[in-house]
Design a protein around this motif. Structure first.
Motif, PDB file in Angstrom:
ATOM      1  N   CYS A   1    -106.483  48.760  65.585  1.00  0.00           N
ATOM      2  CA  CYS A   1    -105.518  47.663  65.668  1.00  0.00           C
ATOM      3  C   CYS A   1    -104.450  47.861  64.590  1.00  0.00           C
ATOM      4  O   CYS A   1    -104.767  48.032  63.420  1.00  0.00           O
ATOM      5  CB  CYS A   1    -106.229  46.328  65.473  1.00  0.00           C
ATOM      6  SG  CYS A   1    -105.096  44.918  65.435  1.00  0.00           S
TER       7      CYS A   1
ATOM      8  N   CYS B   1    -104.355  44.238  62.236  1.00  0.00           N
ATOM      9  CA  CYS B   1    -105.359  43.897  61.224  1.00  0.00           C
ATOM     10  C   CYS B   1    -106.170  45.092  60.745  1.00  0.00           C
ATOM     11  O   CYS B   1    -106.970  44.969  59.832  1.00  0.00           O
ATOM     12  CB  CYS B   1    -106.284  42.801  61.747  1.00  0.00           C
ATOM     13  SG  CYS B   1    -107.476  43.354  62.982  1.00  0.00           S
TER      14      CYS B   1
ATOM     15  N   CYS C   1    -107.324  43.823  70.454  1.00  0.00           N
ATOM     16  CA  CYS C   1    -108.233  43.747  69.317  1.00  0.00           C
ATOM     17  C   CYS C   1    -109.114  42.502  69.392  1.00  0.00           C
ATOM     18  O   CYS C   1    -108.594  41.388  69.478  1.00  0.00           O
ATOM     19  CB  CYS C   1    -107.407  43.728  68.033  1.00  0.00           C
ATOM     20  SG  CYS C   1    -108.402  43.439  66.560  1.00  0.00           S
TER      21      CYS C   1
ATOM     22  N   GLU D   1    -110.765  41.235  67.050  1.00  0.00           N
ATOM     23  CA  GLU D   1    -110.711  40.512  65.778  1.00  0.00           C
ATOM     24  C   GLU D   1    -109.524  39.564  65.688  1.00  0.00           C
ATOM     25  O   GLU D   1    -109.641  38.439  65.204  1.00  0.00           O
ATOM     26  CB  GLU D   1    -110.643  41.512  64.618  1.00  0.00           C
ATOM     27  CG  GLU D   1    -111.940  42.233  64.337  1.00  0.00           C
ATOM     28  CD  GLU D   1    -113.022  41.304  63.805  1.00  0.00           C
ATOM     29  OE1 GLU D   1    -114.018  41.115  64.544  1.00  0.00           O
ATOM     30  OE2 GLU D   1    -112.889  40.778  62.684  1.00  0.00           O
ATOM     31  N   CYS D   2    -108.357  40.037  66.137  1.00  0.00           N
ATOM     32  CA  CYS D   2    -107.149  39.222  65.973  1.00  0.00           C
ATOM     33  C   CYS D   2    -106.397  39.027  67.285  1.00  0.00           C
ATOM     34  O   CYS D   2    -105.322  38.421  67.290  1.00  0.00           O
ATOM     35  CB  CYS D   2    -106.224  39.840  64.923  1.00  0.00           C
ATOM     36  SG  CYS D   2    -105.347  41.309  65.487  1.00  0.00           S
TER      37      CYS D   2
HETATM   38 ZN    ZN Z   1    -106.599  43.212  65.047  1.00  0.00          ZN
END
Ligand code: ZN
Length: 136
Positions: free
Chosen positions: A33, A36, A47, A49-50
């Motif tokens: 990513c 992040c 991603c 995560e984000c």
């Molecule tokens: Zn990310």
């Protein structure tokens, strides 16, 4: 000389071609990513995560540790020697794991937590990322 194990060549597509050809320059790459910095494996267009969608392949060190492993003693094709299937966690990120084979070492000394590093085996333009034990 040890007989090389049979390997199924992966079908390349736009998402995974970078991964299977990455070893051409000796580097292992994962999708990462760009927002992040989270590594994504298997490759994903976004991603987790984000939720960012700016992802691109980036090289990693190729160093990691044995997270889990199993040694196969069954000779399915009648000729191959025992081999180890390893789940390697790369040092870059907890949970960034790759299922592979351990090569070039004594299978009896594998243990969880042992340091390994990537080596590549090329077949028809595909560079299989394999791992060898790092001498202690
Ligand atoms: Zn990310």
């Amino acid at each position: 000389m040890t007989q090389q194990p049979f390997r199924v060549l992966p079908a390349l597509d736009d998402d995974n071609e970078f991964f299977w050809t990455s070893g051409a320059d000796g580097r292992l790459r994962f999708m990462r990513c760009q927002v992040c910095g989270y590594y994504l494996h298997p490759p994903s267009p976004w991603c987790p995560e984000c939720s960012g969608t700016e992802v691109a392949p980036e090289p990693v060190s190729g160093r990691g540790r044995v997270h889990s492993f199993t040694v196969n003693h069954q000779s399915w094709d009648g000729g191959s020697e025992p081999y180890a299937i390893v789940l390697v966690e790369l040092e870059e990120q907890a949970g960034l794991r790759l299922t592979s084979n351990l090569v070039g070492g004594d299978l009896g000394v594998i243990e969880i937590g042992r340091k390994v590093r990537v080596v590549f085996e090329e077949r028809d333009g595909i560079f299989f990322p394999l791992f060898e034990l790092v001498p202690t």
